[in-house]
Design an enzyme around this catalytic site. Structure first.
Site, PDB file in Angstrom:
ATOM      1  N   LYS A  44      24.557  44.180  43.000  1.00  0.00           N
ATOM      2  CA  LYS A  44      24.544  45.546  42.459  1.00  0.00           C
ATOM      3  C   LYS A  44      23.313  46.320  42.901  1.00  0.00           C
ATOM      4  CE  LYS A  44      27.783  45.378  38.769  1.00  0.00           C
ATOM      5  NZ  LYS A  44      28.037  45.035  37.383  1.00  0.00           N
ATOM      6  N   LYS A  83      35.926  38.895  45.269  1.00  0.00           N
ATOM      7  CA  LYS A  83      36.690  38.658  44.036  1.00  0.00           C
ATOM      8  C   LYS A  83      37.416  39.938  43.608  1.00  0.00           C
ATOM      9  CE  LYS A  83      33.772  39.875  40.308  1.00  0.00           C
ATOM     10  NZ  LYS A  83      33.172  39.885  39.079  1.00  0.00           N
ATOM     11  N   LYS A  86      37.517  44.997  38.616  1.00  0.00           N
ATOM     12  CA  LYS A  86      37.980  46.255  38.032  1.00  0.00           C
ATOM     13  C   LYS A  86      37.231  47.440  38.610  1.00  0.00           C
ATOM     14  CE  LYS A  86      35.441  45.067  33.714  1.00  0.00           C
ATOM     15  NZ  LYS A  86      35.118  43.760  33.463  1.00  0.00           N
TER      16      LYS A  86
END
Ligand code: TYM
Length: 329
Positions: A115, A197, A200
């Site tokens: 991130k 992966k 969302k």
């Protein structure tokens, strides 16, 4: 009576939940609640480590509560609550920030590195300290097992380290928890990039199937999913990761064994396989959403309020012990 294990897990309301969240986490929870004391949270203070629209955040907390219920979490057996309504979580996170959590460990967290990228200067302190809040979530309940997807294993390992350091300093306050990860389905991959992966937060909606996606749309996403070279159906995660991922989704949502699927599709090609997988996913979503739609916002609110009371009681007791141990009371 035999002692039951204590289980804690949570999901952050930062986007639409995917079949990855269901397969990797929620489906395990439903099984575990039969033989354990379970606590499942909607961790909204984790969600705000990245910018959220306040109305969307409020909506998602209720929707995730309904998703837990629709998936089969029974609020009479398990505690379901919203993290921000139980102040002990942030209070303990602060204490652990001071005793147990080290910068060097946090810097090693894969999720943080992904991130933060190379923009560390502009990253919030909250995003950096995210795993400490997660450790607080887990340690407050004397949790023994934490059922999560593969990507959260590292955070549970860190929780163990933090708990051990704290216990060394102040005595045996915390139970040392273990991550529980499924053998199959612990890491459902993106439909477009099978090395990533399914998430969302993925920018491309075709990369994931949301639990609340229209079943017809989900079928189209399956048809558009990338596959590897080759034409036959076999399970080879190393060399054919895209197909292995689709087989995993088929097995998990269709309640089938992978070797059996491979045998059933011998001599058939990707076209037939994807069409059938689309049907399996479509049926799963239709049944899931029927249950979801039967639950009202008021029902969800009532479950959260009951859960808050129960979580509050447990955590207040634990905080009394912790505050005394460190000398602030
Ligand atoms: P979150 O919200 O990213 O994901 C929720 C759960 O879903 C699992 N998961 C997956 N499993 C398989 N395949 C995937 N593609 C996939 N994507 C997500 C995650 O591993 C997770 O189990 N930090 C946590 C939330 C949290 C928490 C906690 C979890 C906060 N406090 C305490 C356990 C205990 C998170 O961001 O999960």
């Amino acid at each position: 009576m035999k002692e039951q294990k204590t289980i804690f897990s949570g999901i952050k309301p930062s986007g639409d939940l995917t079949i990855g969240n269901y397969i990797g986490a929620i489906s395990q929870w439903v099984e575990m609640q039969e033989r354990s004391n379970c606590i499942f949270s909607i961790v909204d203070y984790h969600a705000i480590t990245v910018k959220q629209n306040p109305d969307d955040l409020r909506r998602r907390v209720l929707d995730i509560t309904k998703i837990y219920l629709a998936a089969g979490i029974n609020p009479k057996r398990s505690i379901i609550f919203q993290q921000s309504t139980v102040p002990a979580h942030t209070e303990l996170a602060w204490i652990l920030n001071c005793s147990g959590a080290y910068m060097a460990d946090l810097k090693k967290m894969t999720q943080y590195k992904d991130k933060a990228g190379d923009k560390e200067e502009a990253i919030s302190v909250g995003l950096f300290g995210y795993p400490v809040l997660m450790a607080a979530d887990i340690l407050l309940y004397d949790t023994q097992a934490v059922p999560v997807g593969d990507d959260q294993k590292q955070h549970v390992e860190l929780t163990r380290d933090i708990a051990k350091r704290f216990n060394n300093e102040y005595g045996p306050i915390f139970t040392i928890p273990e991550a529980v990860v499924k053998k199959e389905g612990a890491r459902v991959m993106s439909l477009l990039e099978p090395s990533k992966k399914m998430a969302k937060s993925d920018g491309s909606a075709n990369a994931f199937i949301a639990l609340l996606d229209d079943p017809e749309l989900a079928k189209k996403k399956i048809m558009k999913a990338v596959t590897d070279s080759g034409t036959d159906i076999d399970y080879d995660p190393e060399n054919r990761p895209a197909l292995a991922n689709l087989l995993t989704i088929y097995a998990q949502l269709g309640n089938r064994q992978i070797p059996r699927l491979v045998r059933d599709y011998a001599g058939k090609g990707y076209g037939d396989f994807k069409k059938d997988l689309g049907e399996v996913v479509g049926k799963f979503l239709t049944e899931f959403q029927t249950k979801f739609n039967e639950i009202s916002d008021d029902d969800a609110q009532a479950v959260l309020e009951e859960g808050r009371k129960q979580a509050q009681e447990i955590t207040e007791k634990k905080m009394t012990q912790i505050r005394q141990a460190i000398g602030v009371r």
